[in-house]
Design an enzyme around this catalytic site. Sequence first.
Site, PDB file in Angstrom:
ATOM      1  N   PRO A  88      36.719   3.433   9.850  1.00 14.24           N
ATOM      2  CG  PRO A  88      39.163   3.052   9.905  1.00 14.24           C
ATOM      3  CD  PRO A  88      38.083   4.034   9.402  1.00 14.24           C
ATOM      4  CG  ASN A  89      37.987  -0.515  13.881  1.00 21.02           C
ATOM      5  OD1 ASN A  89      37.689  -1.440  13.604  1.00 21.02           O
ATOM      6  ND2 ASN A  89      39.295   0.088  13.635  1.00 21.02           N
ATOM      7  NE  ARG A 100      36.893   1.801  18.474  1.00 22.68           N
ATOM      8  CZ  ARG A 100      37.465   2.579  17.597  1.00 22.68           C
ATOM      9  NH1 ARG A 100      36.874   3.401  16.972  1.00 22.68           N
ATOM     10  NH2 ARG A 100      38.827   2.545  17.597  1.00 22.68           N
ATOM     11  CE1 TYR A 137      37.430   6.512  20.131  1.00 22.73           C
ATOM     12  CE2 TYR A 137      37.737   4.217  21.032  1.00 22.73           C
ATOM     13  CZ  TYR A 137      38.149   5.298  20.439  1.00 22.73           C
ATOM     14  OH  TYR A 137      39.433   5.444  19.606  1.00 22.73           O
ATOM     15  CG  ASN A 168      35.869  10.015  13.827  1.00 17.06           C
ATOM     16  OD1 ASN A 168      36.936   9.735  13.640  1.00 17.06           O
ATOM     17  ND2 ASN A 168      35.263   9.674  15.043  1.00 17.06           N
ATOM     18  CB  ALA A 197      42.952   4.029  12.646  1.00 17.87           C
ATOM     19  CG  HIS A 230      45.788   8.836  13.730  1.00 20.32           C
ATOM     20  ND1 HIS A 230      45.830  10.092  14.062  1.00 20.32           N
ATOM     21  CD2 HIS A 230      45.088   8.203  14.245  1.00 20.32           C
ATOM     22  CE1 HIS A 230      44.656  10.071  15.081  1.00 20.32           C
ATOM     23  NE2 HIS A 230      44.319   8.791  15.145  1.00 20.32           N
ATOM     24  CG  ASP A 271      45.998  13.838  -1.700  1.00 25.92           C
ATOM     25  OD1 ASP A 271      46.485  14.811  -1.452  1.00 25.92           O
ATOM     26  OD2 ASP A 271      47.028  12.909  -2.460  1.00 25.92           O
ATOM     27  CD  GLU A 286      40.965  16.073  12.229  1.00 28.46           C
ATOM     28  OE1 GLU A 286      41.432  17.239  12.045  1.00 28.46           O
ATOM     29  OE2 GLU A 286      41.753  15.265  12.603  1.00 28.46           O
ATOM     30  CG  HIS A 316      39.612  12.810  15.987  1.00 26.86           C
ATOM     31  ND1 HIS A 316      39.581  11.908  15.211  1.00 26.86           N
ATOM     32  CD2 HIS A 316      40.105  13.844  15.657  1.00 26.86           C
ATOM     33  CE1 HIS A 316      40.303  12.098  14.225  1.00 26.86           C
ATOM     34  NE2 HIS A 316      40.371  13.220  14.342  1.00 26.86           N
ATOM     35  CB  ILE A 317      34.560  10.121  19.863  1.00 24.60           C
ATOM     36  CG1 ILE A 317      33.481   9.979  18.790  1.00 24.60           C
ATOM     37  CG2 ILE A 317      33.912   9.578  21.387  1.00 24.60           C
ATOM     38  CD1 ILE A 317      32.919   8.577  18.630  1.00 24.60           C
ATOM     39  CB  SER A 318      39.033   9.741  22.185  1.00 23.46           C
ATOM     40  OG  SER A 318      39.804   9.608  21.121  1.00 23.46           O
ATOM     41  NE  ARG A 331      42.795   7.408  22.809  1.00 20.13           N
ATOM     42  CZ  ARG A 331      42.222   6.707  22.109  1.00 20.13           C
ATOM     43  NH1 ARG A 331      41.390   7.116  21.074  1.00 20.13           N
ATOM     44  NH2 ARG A 331      42.369   5.330  21.939  1.00 20.13           N
ATOM     45  NE  ARG A 350      44.999   6.399  19.873  1.00 22.38           N
ATOM     46  CZ  ARG A 350      44.344   5.428  19.196  1.00 22.38           C
ATOM     47  NH1 ARG A 350      43.907   5.445  18.067  1.00 22.38           N
ATOM     48  NH2 ARG A 350      44.803   4.035  19.613  1.00 22.38           N
TER      49      ARG A 350
END
Length: 144
Positions: free
Chosen positions: A9-10, A17, A22, A73, A76, A79, A86, A97, A99-101, A106, A110
């Site tokens: 998402p997002n 954003r 990002y 990625n 949200a 978390h 699963d 996995e 994550h850009i940030s 943070r 997170r």
Amino acid sequence: MKILVINGPNLNMLGIREPGIYGRATYADLCDMIRAHAAETGTEVELYQSNHEGDLVDKIQEAYGKIDGIVINPGAYTHTSVAILDALKAVAIPAAEVHISDVDSREEFRRISYVRAACVATISGHGFDGYLEAMDLLRDNHEG
Ligand code: DQA
């Protein structure tokens, strides 16, 4: 080797954003970078983005028997989502996995990642390059 790159998402809002976190590059820019890297390294790649948890679960399930590695990625859902964890465990396809940030520097919430338990590696805070690093890592693992 065929790699599926999943964004949650997002991440379709990249470029709009929170650019201070990002960056200004868009989701389309990210896809171009990934496709170019795949072409350079002789890797087949499929890209998928959804804002919906169940769709992400469906996509992971569909990868069974067809895909050799998953770069994910989960946004949200990282978390919160036991369902995505699963699904990754169910198909047992090597997953990385991304994550850009830098999620560890943070907010406290997170720092928790449910999907991490089903991933061979986590790359966090390397910007878009993290996706390419994850692809390389899965390819190295695959080729032994
Ligand atoms: C993110 C970090 C998550 O905490 C956040 O919810 C995202 C993006 C990242 O790429 O840095 O949507 O996964």
